[in-house]
Scaffold this motif. Structure first.
Motif, short mmCIF file in Angstrom:
data_model
loop_
_atom_site.label_atom_id
_atom_site.label_comp_id
_atom_site.label_asym_id
_atom_site.label_seq_id
_atom_site.Cartn_x
_atom_site.Cartn_y
_atom_site.Cartn_z
N THR A 188 0.64 -0.92 -0.10
CA THR A 188 -0.09 -0.05 -0.09
C THR A 188 0.92 1.22 0.09
N THR A 190 -0.36 2.10 -3.15
CA THR A 190 -0.69 1.95 -4.43
C THR A 190 -1.21 0.18 -4.59
N GLY A 191 -0.76 -0.38 -3.94
CA GLY A 191 -1.04 -1.75 -4.10
C GLY A 191 -2.31 -2.09 -2.90
#
Length: 450
Positions: A188, A190-191
Motif C-alpha cells: 500500500t 498503491t497496492g
C-alpha cells in the motif's frame, strides 16, 4: 528498610516472577487454558504491593522499587488477564472452511497460497484476537502504572519514530520486490497488500528448501555448542497441542515451540533460545529486558551472515544476496511494527482508549508495514515496555555484532574465543557504555538490504 529486608524482597520478587513465568508458560504451551495468576500474586503479595515499592524508593532501591511497582500493575490486571487467556484458548471465528481457532488461523495464514482463503483466515485471526477482557487488562494495567509513575519515556517514542522515517525508502523498495516475487502483490498505498498477505510473503516460501524441518534440531544444538552457550539451561518444549501458540516463545528460561515451517522456525528458535539463556543467567530482580531481547536478536542475526549460511545451511553464493535481503526485510518489518506499536501503546498509557485507540493502532501499523491492518489487534500490541525493549535489544545486538567481528573476524561464530565475549554478555545482564539509538539495529538491516 534494612539490608536484610531488601535482600528478602529481592528473593520474593524472584519467586513471584518465576511462578508467574511457569504459569504463563503452561498457557502458551497449550497445557493450561485457564491460568491462575491471582493465586500466585496472593502468595507473594509483598513483591507486588505499592507500599513495598514506596518503602524501597525511600531506601534508595530505585530499580527494585520500579520492578515491584510494575508487578503491582500486573497484579491489578491479573483477573482480566486470566479471562482473556481462557477466552482466547477456546475462541473460534468463521474461516474459509468453517469455524477456525486462533491457532489454526495463524498457522494457515502463512501457508495458504489461495488469496481468498488466506484473507478469510486473516479475518478469523483478528476476530479471535479481539477479546474485551484483554482490552480491560491493558487499560487497568495502564492506570495502575500511571498511579505509581511508570510511564514510557517519550524520547523513546520520538526515537522510534525516527527509526520509521530513516527506513521508509529501503523497506518500501525491498518489500515491493519481495511481494511481487512471493505473491504477485504490491504494498500500500498503491497496492492492496494486507496483513495476511504480508505474513505469507515474509514466510519466504521461495527459500523453503534451504530451511529443512529435519535439520533444525541438529543446527540448533550445534550453534549453541559451538558458541559454548549453556544449552542445558534452556528447556525447549516442542509440541502440536491445539491451544499451543504457533512459533517459538521464550517464557522465563523455557521455550514453547510449535513449528510453523521454513525460516520462521529457524529464526524463532534462535531468538527464543537467546532470550531464555539471558533470563536463566540473571535473577529476575535485576533482569534487563533489553538485554534479554539483545541476546535473542544476536543469535537470530546469524541468519543474516552469508558465511554462516554457507557453512551451516549450505546456501550457495549465487543465492545468498537475495536471501539475506529477504531475511533482513523480515527483521526490519518486526522493528517497524514495534516502533509503530510503541507510540500507540504509550498513548494508551496516557489515556487513549476505545475506538480512538483501535483506529490509531490500525493506522499506525498499516503505515509502518505498508499493508492494510485489520481491526481487533490493538490489545495484542499494548505492552509499551516490551516494544521498547525489543527495539533497544536490536540496537544493542548490532553494536555487539560489530564488536564480535572486530575482535574475532567475520566468522566470529567459528572462533572459540568469541564464547568468552558471549559469556561476559550473559553474566553482565545489563548494558555497559552509551546506549545506542533505537534506529541502530534498523540501520544495520538496511545495510544488509542494499
Amino acid at each position: 528498610m534494612n539490608a536484610d529486608e531488601v535482600e528478602a524482597l529481592r528473593a520474593e520478587v524472584d519467586a513471584l516472577v518465576g511462578a508467574l513465568e511457569a504459569e504463563r508458560f503452561r498457557h502458551v504451551a497449550g497445557l493450561e487454558p485457564a491460568p491462575d495468576l491471582e493465586r500466585i500474586f496472593d502468595a507473594h503479595g509483598r513483591a507486588a504491593h505499592r507500599k513495598t515499592a514506596d518503602a524501597l524508593a525511600a531506601a534508595g532501591e530505585g530499580e527494585l522499587s520500579r520492578r515491584v511497582a510494575a508487578l503491582r500493575a500486573e497484579r491489578v490486571a491479573a483477573p482480566d488477564e486470566e479471562a482473556w487467556r481462557a477466552a482466547e484458548s477456546t475462541s473460534t471465528a468463521p474461516g474459509p472452511g468453517g469455524l477456525a481457532t486462533l491457532e489454526e488461523a495463524q498457522l494457515a495464514i502463512v501457508h495458504e497460497r489461495n488469496r481468498e482463503r488466506r484473507l478469510a483466515f486473516g479475518r478469523a485471526a483478528a476476530e479471535c484476537s479481539a477479546q474485551p477482557a484483554r482490552e480491560a487488562a491493558v487499560e487497568k494495567r495502564a492506570r495502575a502504572a500511571a498511579e505509581v509513575g511508570l510511564l514510557q519515556d517519550w524520547e523513546r517514542v520520538v526515537s522510534a519514530d525516527g527509526l520509521l522515517a530513516t527506513t521508509d525508502e529501503a523497506y518500501r523498495d525491498v518489500l515491493l520486490w519481495l511481494a511481487r516475487r512471493e505473491a504477485q502483490l504490491a504494498p500500500t498505498p498503491t497496492g492492496d497488500l494486507t496483513r495476511a498477505d504480508l505474513l505469507f510473503v515474509l514466510a519466504l516460501h521461495g527459500w523453503d528448501g534451504l530451511f529443512p524441518r529435519g535439520g533444525l534440531a541438529h543446527l540448533f544444538e550445534r550453534t549453541l555448542r559451538e558458541l559454548r552457550l549453556p544449552a542445558e539451561s534452556v528447556r525447549v518444549d516442542e509440541g502440536t497441542r491445539p491451544a499451543q501458540w504457533p512459533g517459538a516463545h521464550a517464557v522465563g528460561a523455557r521455550v514453547s515451540f510449535r513449528r510453523q515451517g521454513g525460516v520462521a522456525d529457524h529464526a524463532g528458535l534462535l531468538d527464543a533460545a537467546g532470550q531464555a539463556l539471558q533470563r536463566a543467567a540473571v535473577p529476575a530482580h535485576r533482569r534487563d529486558d533489553a538485554a534479554v531481547a539483545s541476546m535473542g536478536a544476536l543469535l537470530r542475526r546469524l541468519l543474516l551472515d552469508r558465511g554462516w549460511l554457507a557453512a551451516r545451511l549450505e546456501v550457495e553464493k549465487k543465492h545468498a544476496g537475495d536471501l539475506v535481503r529477504a531475511l533482513a526485510l523480515r527483521e526490519l518489518f518486526a522493528l517497524r511494527a514495534h516502533a509503530a506499536a510503541l507510540r500507540v501503546a504509550t498513548e494508551v498509557e496516557r489515556g487513549l482508549s476505545g475506538h480512538a485507540w483501535h483506529e490509531a493502532h490500525r493506522e499506525a501499523l498499516s503505515l509502518a508495514a505498508l499493508a492494510t491492518w485489520p481491526p481487533g489487534l490493538a490489545a495484542r500490541d499494548a505492552d509499551g515496555a516490551a516494544h521498547a525493549a525489543a527495539l533497544a535489544g536490536a540496537a544493542r545486538a548490532e553494536v555487539l555484532l560489530r564488536s564480535l567481528v572486530e575482535r574475532f573476524d567475520e566468522d566470529w561464530w567459528r572462533n572459540p574465543r568469541a564464547s568468552e565475549g558471549l559469556a561476559e554478555i550473559l553474566a553482565g545482564g545489563s548494558w555497559i557504555g552509551e546506549e545506542p539509538g533505537l534506529a541502530e539495529g534498523a540501520k544495520g538491516l538496511v545495510r544488509r538490504m542494499q
